[in-house]
Design a protein around this motif. Structure first.
Motif, PDB file in Angstrom:
ATOM      1  N   MET A   1      29.394  63.790  41.429  1.00 29.54           N
ATOM      2  CA  MET A   1      29.258  63.886  42.806  1.00 29.54           C
ATOM      3  C   MET A   1      28.228  65.086  43.405  1.00 29.54           C
ATOM      4  O   MET A   1      28.399  65.750  44.198  1.00 29.54           O
ATOM      5  CB  MET A   1      30.867  65.143  42.971  1.00 29.54           C
ATOM      6  CG  MET A   1      31.548  64.425  44.177  1.00 29.54           C
ATOM      7  SD  MET A   1      32.969  65.688  44.513  1.00 29.54           S
ATOM      8  CE  MET A   1      32.028  66.152  45.897  1.00 29.54           C
ATOM      9  N   GLU A  50      30.560  55.182  35.130  1.00 27.98           N
ATOM     10  CA  GLU A  50      30.849  56.474  35.174  1.00 27.98           C
ATOM     11  C   GLU A  50      32.462  56.701  35.078  1.00 27.98           C
ATOM     12  O   GLU A  50      33.145  56.009  35.953  1.00 27.98           O
ATOM     13  CB  GLU A  50      30.496  57.295  36.543  1.00 27.98           C
ATOM     14  CG  GLU A  50      29.043  57.678  36.688  1.00 27.98           C
ATOM     15  CD  GLU A  50      28.726  58.015  38.155  1.00 27.98           C
ATOM     16  OE1 GLU A  50      29.185  58.798  38.579  1.00 27.98           O
ATOM     17  OE2 GLU A  50      27.706  57.198  38.654  1.00 27.98           O
ATOM     18  N   GLU A  52      35.636  59.106  35.242  1.00 27.72           N
ATOM     19  CA  GLU A  52      36.266  60.454  35.720  1.00 27.72           C
ATOM     20  C   GLU A  52      37.798  60.791  35.082  1.00 27.72           C
ATOM     21  O   GLU A  52      38.373  59.768  34.954  1.00 27.72           O
ATOM     22  CB  GLU A  52      36.413  60.639  37.133  1.00 27.72           C
ATOM     23  CG  GLU A  52      34.975  60.617  37.725  1.00 27.72           C
ATOM     24  CD  GLU A  52      35.104  60.675  39.320  1.00 27.72           C
ATOM     25  OE1 GLU A  52      34.024  60.967  39.972  1.00 27.72           O
ATOM     26  OE2 GLU A  52      36.080  60.253  39.854  1.00 27.72           O
ATOM     27  N   GLU A 111      33.071  67.894  37.805  1.00 27.58           N
ATOM     28  CA  GLU A 111      33.495  67.078  39.116  1.00 27.58           C
ATOM     29  C   GLU A 111      34.312  68.153  39.937  1.00 27.58           C
ATOM     30  O   GLU A 111      34.294  69.220  39.703  1.00 27.58           O
ATOM     31  CB  GLU A 111      34.461  65.991  38.785  1.00 27.58           C
ATOM     32  CG  GLU A 111      33.706  64.529  38.999  1.00 27.58           C
ATOM     33  CD  GLU A 111      33.298  64.437  40.332  1.00 27.58           C
ATOM     34  OE1 GLU A 111      33.797  65.085  41.228  1.00 27.58           O
ATOM     35  OE2 GLU A 111      32.636  63.376  40.917  1.00 27.58           O
ATOM     36  N   GLU A 118      33.613  64.323  33.941  1.00 28.39           N
ATOM     37  CA  GLU A 118      33.212  63.036  34.232  1.00 28.39           C
ATOM     38  C   GLU A 118      32.398  62.577  33.067  1.00 28.39           C
ATOM     39  O   GLU A 118      31.735  63.636  32.558  1.00 28.39           O
ATOM     40  CB  GLU A 118      31.978  62.911  35.531  1.00 28.39           C
ATOM     41  CG  GLU A 118      31.634  61.612  35.896  1.00 28.39           C
ATOM     42  CD  GLU A 118      31.123  61.688  37.235  1.00 28.39           C
ATOM     43  OE1 GLU A 118      31.397  61.756  38.129  1.00 28.39           O
ATOM     44  OE2 GLU A 118      29.558  61.422  37.219  1.00 28.39           O
ATOM     45  N   GLN A 272      32.710  54.196  38.477  1.00 33.34           N
ATOM     46  CA  GLN A 272      31.936  53.443  39.288  1.00 33.34           C
ATOM     47  C   GLN A 272      30.962  52.845  38.389  1.00 33.34           C
ATOM     48  O   GLN A 272      30.576  53.420  37.171  1.00 33.34           O
ATOM     49  CB  GLN A 272      31.124  54.886  40.120  1.00 33.34           C
ATOM     50  CG  GLN A 272      31.948  55.496  41.115  1.00 33.34           C
ATOM     51  CD  GLN A 272      31.564  56.974  41.666  1.00 33.34           C
ATOM     52  OE1 GLN A 272      30.606  57.420  40.852  1.00 33.34           O
ATOM     53  NE2 GLN A 272      31.942  57.363  42.663  1.00 33.34           N
TER      54      GLN A 272
HETATM   55 MG    MG Z   1      32.079  61.307  40.095  1.00 34.82          MG
END
Ligand code: MG
Ligand code: GLU
Length: 670
Positions: A1, A50, A52, A111, A118, A272
């Motif tokens: 983030m 990625e 989480e 995160e 993450e 992601q």
């Molecule tokens: Mg993230």
């Protein structure tokens, strides 16, 4: 983030005064980055994923599950593990340039939620097909390593949201709600990562907005749900903070689950994928072409049917995060006439994206968002600095926002070798696609981040969606596919993706014909649309002339099944057939092809309804649970059993026949 800079963060009233300053320095840094990197061409497409996680803590004796706030301890344990250090862990995702010969240990990151982790691969994945087959194992390894650095009662689960978040009790260690930063009546400030950036982000969003963020998720109306539904957990009698007035002013809406803090959104988990493009033009093209796929990916990965102990009437997290970070003022929202603010802003900072950025001749002006808000002064500066109109428009659109977290120390002098001011705005524009310039000081290229997908319960599913996104991107580039759709249709599609089982019941706007015109055909590959063949008309990149005729004729409403698997009438070929066709066109050995087929089969099954989304599976689990009274209430014991079930699914991945509706028949996975 985003980056975790340190310093003295300014409270909103102070930060506000420096907003224009930060924006103009951000634009100068962007110009410096762009000048340096616009000619950068790389050989290989790299990519990264990625994952989480939520960290949950089971109490099996009491049969309850809580969110564990031990993120810092777990990250510390990971960072100080000598074996992981020896294996080169701690390398951040794609910022390390060229992959090294061997694979370093995965990397773990903080995160927003203090209950989140993450993880990314230790180095980017490359162009090879072998890498696609390694992803799942790597994801499993990441989960295993994470688990090994937790207490035995803890588990890194990949549910998008914790079903009891905000019940005022299910966190450990316990803190009572209502702190000065979030001012939530449901969650304590300690729910957020203590790094000063996160509470400041939450506090300044709230302060800028002039009231708490407001999330009203329609509740699922079951046979015994009290109707109209008034969220029974809302406390109308709190008087700790001025913001406690929000609910007395009507913030909690009828027939909705009400939530009031950034944690309810940014405490959600996603999957992601970030691509590094060969060069800026390829990146810009990927950004545009993947954008219309966003809502389809969201619907296919739907996994969020429960909030704060209630069944929701929606299936995905997206709008909740959007509202959880919505810092727009009443003027910007159009609730009051514009007086002190600069413009009305149609979307939250977290929203579907509103620009196309490619110089592609197939991009018709009619596809662009007619409601786009742009800071014309900053755009003029970018154009004056040499940037083309389209890219300048994109960044000048992102820069209509205020920087939320400003560190006093950073306002001293402008350093054009850094990107902190640029990143301040860039990384708090959470659109479903993100175009990322090469960071200063290393070898990384232009990158495109694909952000809409919900995290899946198993590593198998997360690998499957990653592989699918990578392969469709390769097909797009290889066949020069055209998915352009007017941006407002993508915005509408994003809303559609929220509906319960949208993946099966709803239709999405999608381009009818993604293939280049037939006259560019070389190499004797069939076909005309309608031949039913899963081969595109051409295998060579083409640059067809700008299409003419009404834009509305270029797209139609399709089911996700039609978009993914193709239309029976031979019209739209289907994304999976396009991927198959791409795989036919390159040298993939039979074994690899078989392995990849297992991933693609999951996507096909999700789209056709043969396999269920996690949202559907969870709803069925709730409906059949002995504790459930058809009243939309998802109680503590039920959640314990559900999260246990998710753990079991994660570990066994359907090999024990459990959750096969979601995962398919048990496959021989290692
Ligand atoms: Mg993230
Ligand atoms: N967790 C957020 C989501 O579910 C994304 C946060 C990030 O950008 O890393 O979309």
């Amino acid at each position: 983030m985003g980056l975790l800079a340190v310093g003295t963060p300014l409270e909103w009233e102070e930060a506000k005064k420096s907003a224009s300053h930060v924006r103009s320095w951000g634009i100068e840094q962007l110009l410096a980055l762009w000048r340096k990197a616009k000619g950068k061409e790389r050989d290989a497409l790299l990519w990264g994923d990625e994952i989480e996680y939520l960290v949950v803590n089971f109490d099996d004796a009491e049969r309850n599950v809580k969110l564990s706030l031990r993120q810092a301890d777990i990250l510390h344990a990971l960072a100080s593990d000598p074996e992981l250090i020896r294996q080169g862990g701690g390398v951040p995702d794609l910022n390390q340039g060229e992959p090294k010969a061997d694979r370093p240990a995965p990397t773990f990151h903080p995160e927003f939620g203090r209950f989140m982790l993450e993880a990314t691969p230790g180095k980017p994945w490359g162009i090879g097909f072998k890498d696609l087959l390694d992803v799942e194992q790597d994801m499993k390894l990441r989960r295993k390593i994470a688990k090994e650095h937790m207490e035995s009662s803890e588990f890194p689960i990949t549910l998008t949201t914790f079903p009891l978040l905000g019940d005022r009790k299910s966190i450990t260690p316990f803190y009572p709600p209502s702190g000065s930063k979030l001012r939530s009546q449901f969650v304590p400030d300690e729910i957020a990562n203590p790094h000063i950036r996160f509470p400041t982000l939450a506090a300044n969003i709230r302060a800028r907005r002039g009231r708490k963020v407001e999330l009203n998720v329609p509740v699922f109306h079951d046979t015994n749900t009290t109707w109209p539904f008034k969220d029974p957990t809302v406390d109308y009698d709190m008087h700790n903070w001025p913001e406690d007035q929000d609910v007395r002013n009507g913030a909690a809406k009828d027939n909705c689950i009400y939530m009031d803090a950034m944690a309810f959104g940014m405490g959600s988990c996603c999957l992601q994928i970030t691509f590094q493009a060969k060069g800026i033009e390829e990146g810009r093209k990927m950004y545009d072409q993947l954008s219309p796929l966003g809502p389809i990916l969201l619907a296919l990965t739907a996994a969020t049917p429960i909030y704060k102990g209630f069944l929701a009437d929606t299936d995905v997290r997206w709008n909740q995060i959007s509202r959880a970070v919505d810092d727009r003022t009443p003027e910007e929202l159009g609730e009051k006439p514009l007086k002190s603010d600069r413009w009305r802003i149609p979307k939250s900072r977290y929203a579907s994206n509103s620009t196309y950025i490619s110089q592609d001749s197939r991009l018709r002006p009619e596809y662009l968002d007619p409601d786009l808000v742009v800071d014309e002064d900053l755009k003029a500066r970018l154009v004056e600095g040499g940037m083309d109109d389209r890219l300048a428009t994109h960044f000048a659109h992102l820069f209509i926002r205020d920087p939320i977290v400003i560190f006093a120390e950073d306002l001293q002098e402008l350093d054009l070798e850094k990107s902190d001011h640029f990143e301040n705005l860039q990384s708090t524009n959470w659109q479903h696609m993100r175009f990322k310039p090469p960071p200063p000081g290393n070898d990384t290229g232009w990158r495109v981040e694909v952000r809409p997908m919900e995290i899946q319960i198993t590593d198998f599913e997360n690998a499957a969606f990653s592989v699918f996104v990578v392969l469709i991107t390769r097909a797009i580039l290889s066949f020069d596919l055209n998915f352009y759709l007017p941006i407002p249709r993508t915005t509408e599609n994003m809303e559609t993706a929220h509906r319960r089982d949208a993946v099966l019941n709803d239709k999405f706007y999608f381009r009818k014909d993604p293939l280049p015109p037939p006259q560019t055909k070389i190499n004797g590959v069939s076909s005309t649309p309608g031949s039913g063949a899963n081969t595109p008309r051409s295998r060579v990149p083409s640059r067809p002339s700008t299409p003419t005729g009404p834009v509305e004729d270029e797209y139609e409403l399709m089911t996700v099944n039609e978009i993914i698997n193709g239309k029976d009438d031979g019209g739209f070929p289907g994304l999976i057939p396009l991927v198959e066709s791409y795989l036919d066109s390159v040298n993939v050995d039979v074994e690899t092809r078989c392995e990849l087929a297992q991933y693609l089969d999951l996507i096909k099954g999700r789209a056709s309804g043969r396999l269920w989304t996690a949202a559907k599976w969870i709803r069925r689990y709730v409906a059949e649970h002995k504790e459930y009274k058809q009243d939309s209430v998802v109680g503590d014991e039920l959640v314990y059993d559900l999260v246990k079930a998710a753990e079991r699914i994660t570990v066994h991945e359907g090999r024990d026949g459990f959750a096969k509706e979601m995962l398919g028949e048990c496959r021989e996975r290692p």
